[in-house]
Design a protein around this motif. Structure first.
Motif, PDB file in Angstrom:
ATOM      1  N   ASP A 177       1.077  -1.082  -0.234  1.00 14.53           N
ATOM      2  CA  ASP A 177       0.138  -0.203  -0.302  1.00 14.53           C
ATOM      3  C   ASP A 177       0.847   1.150  -0.229  1.00 14.53           C
ATOM      4  OD1 ASP A 177       0.960  -0.097   3.186  1.00 14.53           O
ATOM      5  OD2 ASP A 177      -0.450   0.188   3.060  1.00 14.53           O
ATOM      6  N   VAL A 178       0.040   2.619  -0.345  1.00 14.64           N
ATOM      7  CA  VAL A 178       1.021   3.827   0.036  1.00 14.64           C
ATOM      8  C   VAL A 178       1.500   4.029   1.300  1.00 14.64           C
ATOM      9  CG1 VAL A 178      -0.558   4.850  -1.057  1.00 14.64           C
ATOM     10  CG2 VAL A 178      -1.334   4.849   0.836  1.00 14.64           C
ATOM     11  N   ASP A 179       1.662   2.746   1.931  1.00 21.61           N
ATOM     12  CA  ASP A 179       2.368   3.074   3.632  1.00 21.61           C
ATOM     13  C   ASP A 179       3.557   2.435   3.222  1.00 21.61           C
ATOM     14  OD1 ASP A 179       2.810   4.623   6.215  1.00 21.61           O
ATOM     15  OD2 ASP A 179       2.911   2.241   6.604  1.00 21.61           O
ATOM     16  N   LEU A 180       3.732   1.406   2.861  1.00 24.80           N
ATOM     17  CA  LEU A 180       4.825   0.730   2.381  1.00 24.80           C
ATOM     18  C   LEU A 180       5.685   1.390   1.946  1.00 24.80           C
ATOM     19  CD1 LEU A 180       6.811  -2.152   3.477  1.00 24.80           C
ATOM     20  CD2 LEU A 180       5.112  -3.155   1.333  1.00 24.80           C
ATOM     21  N   LEU A 191      -4.826   6.222   1.718  1.00 25.24           N
ATOM     22  CA  LEU A 191      -5.120   6.132   0.560  1.00 25.24           C
ATOM     23  C   LEU A 191      -7.265   6.438   0.959  1.00 25.24           C
ATOM     24  CD1 LEU A 191      -4.650   6.521  -2.091  1.00 25.24           C
ATOM     25  CD2 LEU A 191      -5.766   4.096  -2.133  1.00 25.24           C
ATOM     26  N   VAL A 192      -7.144   7.540   0.731  1.00 23.84           N
ATOM     27  CA  VAL A 192      -7.479   8.340   0.620  1.00 23.84           C
ATOM     28  C   VAL A 192      -8.920   8.978  -0.278  1.00 23.84           C
ATOM     29  CG1 VAL A 192      -9.448  10.165   1.850  1.00 23.84           C
ATOM     30  CG2 VAL A 192      -7.774   9.102   3.527  1.00 23.84           C
ATOM     31  N   ASP A 240      -0.721   4.149  -9.674  1.00 23.42           N
ATOM     32  CA  ASP A 240      -1.878   4.050 -10.708  1.00 23.42           C
ATOM     33  C   ASP A 240      -3.275   4.086  -9.775  1.00 23.42           C
ATOM     34  OD1 ASP A 240      -0.429   3.210 -12.528  1.00 23.42           O
ATOM     35  OD2 ASP A 240      -0.589   1.243 -12.305  1.00 23.42           O
ATOM     36  N   ASP A 241      -2.912   4.364  -8.160  1.00 28.05           N
ATOM     37  CA  ASP A 241      -4.271   4.059  -7.182  1.00 28.05           C
ATOM     38  C   ASP A 241      -4.186   5.942  -6.815  1.00 28.05           C
ATOM     39  OD1 ASP A 241      -1.371   3.275  -5.745  1.00 28.05           O
ATOM     40  OD2 ASP A 241      -3.260   2.386  -3.986  1.00 28.05           O
ATOM     41  N   VAL A 242      -3.165   6.257  -7.333  1.00 26.54           N
ATOM     42  CA  VAL A 242      -2.673   7.748  -6.771  1.00 26.54           C
ATOM     43  C   VAL A 242      -2.473   8.483  -7.549  1.00 26.54           C
ATOM     44  CG1 VAL A 242      -1.157   9.321  -5.258  1.00 26.54           C
ATOM     45  CG2 VAL A 242      -1.380   6.888  -4.213  1.00 26.54           C
ATOM     46  N   SER A 243      -3.917   9.530  -7.597  1.00 28.54           N
ATOM     47  CA  SER A 243      -4.360  10.952  -7.971  1.00 28.54           C
ATOM     48  C   SER A 243      -3.768  12.027  -7.801  1.00 28.54           C
ATOM     49  CB  SER A 243      -5.724  10.652  -8.512  1.00 28.54           C
ATOM     50  OG  SER A 243      -6.656  11.153  -6.955  1.00 28.54           O
TER      51      SER A 243
END
Length: 184
Positions: free
Chosen positions: A72-75, A108-109, A144-147
């Motif tokens: 995930d984004v934290d890792l 991720l929010v 890819d999952d972050v805008s």
């Protein structure tokens, strides 16, 4: 006529190359230089390419690391916070994060990476906050999952410097730091 066809069939059968049990090398004609053999490159099974952004000579540099799992984004952020590897350091790469920005985590929010930042240390003497924030934004924005990426301190939006020095509460993207990146 049938005798002629039989003779022709025997002659043609003798023109073929007989099968062999194993391959053998072929030598090129004299004066011909053969190119080296081409092998297909295949990444290690199960490995994932994950970009992070490090610093060299006051510029942001994209580095791609091979990891077992993207996470995930934290890792992903923790991998950036771990700093440059010994090979990366030998190549002149480093990080502006230690002492400049106290990142404590990310989540991720709604497609946006929200990065939590601790209060700044007393008189750290660091002047490369722009590079530090740029490292975080460019690294997480590559996913890819972050805008976009925004920063919070004590749950409140935090304005951080962009490449031009202006403060923005975000969301920020790698485009906000393009003036500081090394072209690929």
């Amino acid at each position: 006529m049938s005798a002629l066809l039989a003779v022709l069939a025997l002659v043609l059968a003798g023109c073929g190359v007989s099968a062999e049990d194993r391959p053998r090398g072929v030598r090129p004609p004299p004066g011909v230089v053969m190119p080296p053999p081409v092998t297909a490159a295949s990444p290690a099974t199960g490995r994932v390419a994950q970009p992070i952004w490090l610093v060299r000579d006051d510029r942001l540099v994209r580095v791609v690391r091979q990891v077992d799992v993207a996470g995930d984004v934290d890792l992903h952020l923790r991998r950036l916070l771990a700093g440059a590897s010994s090979v990366e350091r030998e190549a002149g790469l480093g990080s502006a994060l230690p002492g400049a920005v106290g990142v404590t985590g990310a989540r991720l929010v709604d497609g946006r990476a929200e990065v939590s930042v601790a209060p700044p240390p007393e008189e750290s003497g660091r002047t490369d906050e722009v590079l530090a924030y740029g490292q975080v934004v460019c690294t997480l924005d590559a996913r890819d999952d972050v805008s976009g990426v925004s920063f919070v301190r004590d749950g409140r939006p935090l304005g951080v410097p962009r490449a031009d020095g202006s403060l923005s509460p975000g969301p920020l993207t790698a485009a906000d730091y393009a003036a500081l990146t090394v072209p690929r």
